[in-house]
Design a protein around this motif. Structure first.
Motif, PDB file in Angstrom:
ATOM      1  N   LEU A 249      70.936  71.229  48.507  1.00 34.63           N
ATOM      2  CA  LEU A 249      70.469  69.894  48.892  1.00 34.63           C
ATOM      3  C   LEU A 249      69.472  69.972  50.044  1.00 34.63           C
ATOM      4  CD1 LEU A 249      73.579  67.600  48.511  1.00 34.63           C
ATOM      5  CD2 LEU A 249      71.481  67.638  47.150  1.00 34.63           C
ATOM      6  N   THR A 251      67.553  72.535  50.715  1.00 39.03           N
ATOM      7  CA  THR A 251      66.322  73.112  50.176  1.00 39.03           C
ATOM      8  C   THR A 251      65.501  72.055  49.451  1.00 39.03           C
ATOM      9  OG1 THR A 251      67.462  75.223  49.901  1.00 39.03           O
ATOM     10  CG2 THR A 251      65.426  74.948  48.667  1.00 39.03           C
ATOM     11  N   VAL A 252      66.173  71.230  48.652  1.00 42.32           N
ATOM     12  CA  VAL A 252      65.478  70.166  47.923  1.00 42.32           C
ATOM     13  C   VAL A 252      64.851  69.173  48.906  1.00 42.32           C
ATOM     14  CG1 VAL A 252      65.839  68.140  46.441  1.00 42.32           C
ATOM     15  CG2 VAL A 252      66.810  70.358  45.787  1.00 42.32           C
ATOM     16  N   GLY A 255      61.918  70.648  50.589  1.00 37.70           N
ATOM     17  CA  GLY A 255      60.833  70.764  49.616  1.00 37.70           C
ATOM     18  C   GLY A 255      60.097  69.449  49.416  1.00 37.70           C
ATOM     19  N   LEU A 256      60.826  68.326  49.563  1.00 37.06           N
ATOM     20  CA  LEU A 256      60.218  67.015  49.350  1.00 37.06           C
ATOM     21  C   LEU A 256      59.274  66.621  50.484  1.00 37.06           C
ATOM     22  CD1 LEU A 256      63.112  64.901  47.796  1.00 37.06           C
ATOM     23  CD2 LEU A 256      61.348  66.260  46.674  1.00 37.06           C
ATOM     24  N   ARG A 258      56.836  68.369  51.503  1.00 36.63           N
ATOM     25  CA  ARG A 258      55.597  69.158  51.471  1.00 36.63           C
ATOM     26  C   ARG A 258      54.340  68.362  51.116  1.00 36.63           C
ATOM     27  NH1 ARG A 258      55.919  74.190  48.477  1.00 36.63           N
ATOM     28  NH2 ARG A 258      58.160  74.443  48.683  1.00 36.63           N
ATOM     29  N   ARG A 261      52.928  62.632  48.261  1.00 38.54           N
ATOM     30  CA  ARG A 261      53.460  62.199  46.977  1.00 38.54           C
ATOM     31  C   ARG A 261      54.976  62.408  46.909  1.00 38.54           C
ATOM     32  NH1 ARG A 261      51.869  64.039  40.794  1.00 38.54           N
ATOM     33  NH2 ARG A 261      53.949  63.674  40.016  1.00 38.54           N
ATOM     34  N   SER A 262      55.412  63.618  47.270  1.00 38.24           N
ATOM     35  CA  SER A 262      56.846  63.898  47.154  1.00 38.24           C
ATOM     36  C   SER A 262      57.639  63.189  48.252  1.00 38.24           C
ATOM     37  CB  SER A 262      57.109  65.403  47.166  1.00 38.24           C
ATOM     38  OG  SER A 262      56.628  65.989  48.347  1.00 38.24           O
ATOM     39  N   GLY A 265      58.131  59.773  46.843  1.00 37.05           N
ATOM     40  CA  GLY A 265      59.148  59.940  45.796  1.00 37.05           C
ATOM     41  C   GLY A 265      60.534  60.107  46.395  1.00 37.05           C
ATOM     42  N   LEU A 267      61.658  59.001  49.222  1.00 33.22           N
ATOM     43  CA  LEU A 267      62.164  57.721  49.728  1.00 33.22           C
ATOM     44  C   LEU A 267      62.693  56.857  48.584  1.00 33.22           C
ATOM     45  CD1 LEU A 267      59.534  56.766  52.452  1.00 33.22           C
ATOM     46  CD2 LEU A 267      61.969  57.292  52.798  1.00 33.22           C
ATOM     47  N   LEU A 268      61.964  56.888  47.454  1.00 33.37           N
ATOM     48  CA  LEU A 268      62.375  56.068  46.313  1.00 33.37           C
ATOM     49  C   LEU A 268      63.709  56.534  45.715  1.00 33.37           C
ATOM     50  CD1 LEU A 268      58.956  55.539  44.475  1.00 33.37           C
ATOM     51  CD2 LEU A 268      60.277  53.842  45.755  1.00 33.37           C
ATOM     52  N   ILE A 269      63.915  57.852  45.701  1.00 37.12           N
ATOM     53  CA  ILE A 269      65.137  58.337  45.046  1.00 37.12           C
ATOM     54  C   ILE A 269      66.338  58.354  45.982  1.00 37.12           C
ATOM     55  CG2 ILE A 269      63.856  59.817  43.433  1.00 37.12           C
ATOM     56  CD1 ILE A 269      64.951  62.227  45.157  1.00 37.12           C
TER      57      ILE A 269
ATOM     58  N   LEU B 256      68.929  60.191  38.721  1.00 38.16           N
ATOM     59  CA  LEU B 256      67.614  59.573  38.937  1.00 38.16           C
ATOM     60  C   LEU B 256      67.223  58.637  37.794  1.00 38.16           C
ATOM     61  CD1 LEU B 256      65.502  62.463  40.495  1.00 38.16           C
ATOM     62  CD2 LEU B 256      66.860  60.697  41.611  1.00 38.16           C
ATOM     63  N   ARG B 261      63.264  52.288  40.054  1.00 40.20           N
ATOM     64  CA  ARG B 261      62.836  52.831  41.336  1.00 40.20           C
ATOM     65  C   ARG B 261      63.040  54.339  41.411  1.00 40.20           C
ATOM     66  NH1 ARG B 261      64.637  51.238  47.524  1.00 40.20           N
ATOM     67  NH2 ARG B 261      64.327  53.333  48.309  1.00 40.20           N
ATOM     68  N   SER B 262      64.236  54.775  41.047  1.00 36.62           N
ATOM     69  CA  SER B 262      64.513  56.208  41.156  1.00 36.62           C
ATOM     70  C   SER B 262      63.797  56.994  40.054  1.00 36.62           C
ATOM     71  CB  SER B 262      66.018  56.469  41.143  1.00 36.62           C
ATOM     72  OG  SER B 262      66.605  55.994  39.966  1.00 36.62           O
ATOM     73  N   GLY B 265      60.410  57.504  41.471  1.00 34.88           N
ATOM     74  CA  GLY B 265      60.572  58.518  42.511  1.00 34.88           C
ATOM     75  C   GLY B 265      60.731  59.900  41.902  1.00 34.88           C
ATOM     76  N   LEU B 268      57.510  61.345  40.840  1.00 33.18           N
ATOM     77  CA  LEU B 268      56.698  61.764  41.992  1.00 33.18           C
ATOM     78  C   LEU B 268      57.167  63.093  42.590  1.00 33.18           C
ATOM     79  CD1 LEU B 268      56.180  58.339  43.820  1.00 33.18           C
ATOM     80  CD2 LEU B 268      54.475  59.661  42.555  1.00 33.18           C
ATOM     81  N   ILE B 269      58.483  63.293  42.600  1.00 33.25           N
ATOM     82  CA  ILE B 269      58.974  64.524  43.254  1.00 33.25           C
ATOM     83  C   ILE B 269      58.987  65.719  42.310  1.00 33.25           C
ATOM     84  CG2 ILE B 269      60.461  63.254  44.871  1.00 33.25           C
ATOM     85  CD1 ILE B 269      62.853  64.332  43.159  1.00 33.25           C
ATOM     86  N   LEU B 273      59.779  69.484  43.473  1.00 31.70           N
ATOM     87  CA  LEU B 273      61.134  69.955  43.183  1.00 31.70           C
ATOM     88  C   LEU B 273      61.079  71.261  42.406  1.00 31.70           C
ATOM     89  CD1 LEU B 273      64.152  69.229  43.415  1.00 31.70           C
ATOM     90  CD2 LEU B 273      63.985  68.086  41.217  1.00 31.70           C
ATOM     91  N   THR B 276      59.931  74.045  44.672  1.00 31.59           N
ATOM     92  CA  THR B 276      60.980  74.402  45.620  1.00 31.59           C
ATOM     93  C   THR B 276      62.057  75.241  44.960  1.00 31.59           C
ATOM     94  OG1 THR B 276      60.588  72.347  46.797  1.00 31.59           O
ATOM     95  CG2 THR B 276      62.669  73.449  47.230  1.00 31.59           C
TER      96      THR B 276
END
Lengths: 335, 335
Positions: A249, A251-252, A255-256, A258, A261-262, A265, A267-269, B256, B261-262, B265, B268-269, B273, B276
């Protein structure tokens, strides 16, 4: 109303004791009238916390214990020497029949040793396993044993399978729970000496639903309800579950960060991810039971919050009402 | 140019053989002039695949093997009876010194058994461990042993620690690799009989950098470079790594899909992901070495693609150039 279930809570055990232990106890009292609570520990510190809440004082009692067993104390020595610790005082109440269950977020080692030597095992039970529930893709499985019973024998693992089945059926409500033994391949002839010797015992045991070997790869998938293994392996599985979930978690999340865009994303997820992880971690029992003792001992995580303590307390009700220990005595010991 | 390193590739081993095995071999040849390849298996099937590519035919050779050992065959029996299988024929080339290394994505059991009984152990080496690299938060660690050496003894684990250190230093390039033993607590007095007896041997061994016990929780964090354990525990760690990573990612992905919304997201990720997770899984060696044999045996995953086979082949160069087996002989056997 039938007689109340008496639950001892180690007020001094855990990273945030006595704050969360007292709060958890008060919250549990509010949820059900079935229980009364005994808090063991330093009376003044406990009273200080109790002052913060309104509660039914007829159902809560303090039993003074001067000492606290720390997380870094050698368990056997600590249980022997600190007779007046919140753990030993609390366990003695269960041993003498003055309480039905004992809940602690204190030192795992001390709780395991105290369970065996203070509360004591049910006659005929050779080892008392620590059996936490672990999350899986479709619910949760009981991992038995994760305690300190290293170098187990086949007869111990057979009893773990039987006790685990009774617990999953009557406390968690899983009908005909599937029992599997942790192995390094699915075939019957695989495994180390312990697994090879235990396999036929499980296969021949008529009161469990034995489905064979389970490889560690298939545990998170929920391929069995009761996962039998000796404590060293159980400990590795439990700790790796914690460590790998946390590392993945982290690491993910890192990674987001970076790209923009991510980040957007991410924030949305966030809410969905949080909800999903909460569901994956399962309905939290608040603690893991130590099975096969003359009374129930529940070990809560050292970092427990008041909710965990509350859930660990509430778990004792079902255990008591279903008469799990009577079922263990009837089904296992008389064989 | 110095003499080429001769690498045998089991053309028939793995889920997608001989397509990916032949392709991987051809790709490896293109990357470096240091190697030549011997493909073992059915000549017609291999030639059929080779036709698809252009390659330096002076550096690739086919050695006919009529049989293939399947994933579900009992390994000991298969190695004994199928003398003309791609695995046994290939390993015999290494044994006779006609090749330096053997790479296979075939049956793990058969490769482990064949390694010990066909290729044979270096004199003085008691067990030949399978040692895959596992991803961690800050790189990768060598998990030794994940093979079939169940019920190991302390002297075996000591040799694993020594061989693992040599491998991590000279093949992976980790300076002064930290060696830890898997345990159920960080304290020296904890553990089962095997760990308690092994601990002082590791502590006293002057040619490794022993840092003590490691709990399974801290493995994904990368707290040690060489993680020593007996094969049953190693297997549980390796398989749970695979299973839990897969379940967690699947759970997150499913989660997701629960809202628009998700979902947005999630789209986008996706690239971040993917990148990563690729980074977390580390620079893939393509396969795990079986250490301590008279020649190198590399076990690639059954589901290997041509890239994995290529990487497994390239890994043999470093192993050979660094003279790992000579280092093992000098440092371990003569003690």
């Amino acid at each position: 109303m039938s007689e109340q279930i008496k639950i001892v809570v180690d007020a001094m055990g855990g990273d945030d004791a006595p704050q969360v232990t007292v709060q958890g106890a008060v919250e549990a009292l509010k949820i059900t009238e079935k229980i009364s609570i005994i808090l063991t520990g330093r009376t003044d510190a406990i009273e200080q916390e109790l002052k913060k809440y309104s509660y039914d004082s007829s159902r809560i009692k303090i039993v003074q214990a001067d000492d606290v067993i720390g997380f870094d104390e050698p368990p056997v020595m600590a249980i022997r020497k600190k007779k007046n610790s919140s753990i030993v005082v609390g366990m003695n109440l269960v041993k003498r029949g003055e309480a039905d269950a004992f809940v602690s977020a204190g030192s795992t080692g001390a709780i395991l040793v105290g369970g065996q030597f203070v509360v004591g095992r049910i006659k005929g039970i050779e080892r008392a396993p620590l059996a936490p529930l672990i999350p899986t893709a479709n619910g949760q499985s009981l991992l038995i044993d994760c305690g300190a019973n290293v170098d187990a024998r086949p007869s111990h693992l057979l009893q773990f399978a039987q006790m685990g089945s009774i617990y999953m059926k009557h406390v968690i409500g899983v009908d005909n729970p599937r029992v599997a033994i942790v192995n390094i391949g699915a075939e019957e002839e695989k495994g180390n000496m312990l697994v090879k010797e235990t396999y036929p015992l499980l296969k021949e045991c008529s009161d469990i639903n034995f489905v064979g070997s389970i490889e560690a790869r298939d545990i998170p998938n929920g391929d069995a309800d009761v996962i039998v293994c000796e404590a060293f392996v159980g400990n590795v599985i439990l700790k790796l579950y914690e460590g790998l979930s946390s590392t993945l978690l982290h690491t993910v999340k890192t990674g987001l960060m970076r790209s923009l865009r991510s980040k957007v994303g991410g924030l949305l997820i966030k809410p969905a991810l949080k909800q999903t992880m909460k569901e994956f971690m399962g309905e939290d029992q608040g603690g893991a039971p130590l099975l096969g003792l003359n009374g129930l001992v529940v070990k809560a995580h050292g970092s427990s919050g008041s909710d965990d303590i509350k859930n660990a307390i509430l778990q004792c009700i079902q255990f008591n009402e279903e008469g799990i220990n009577d079922k263990i005595k009837e089904n296992i010991v008389t064989q």
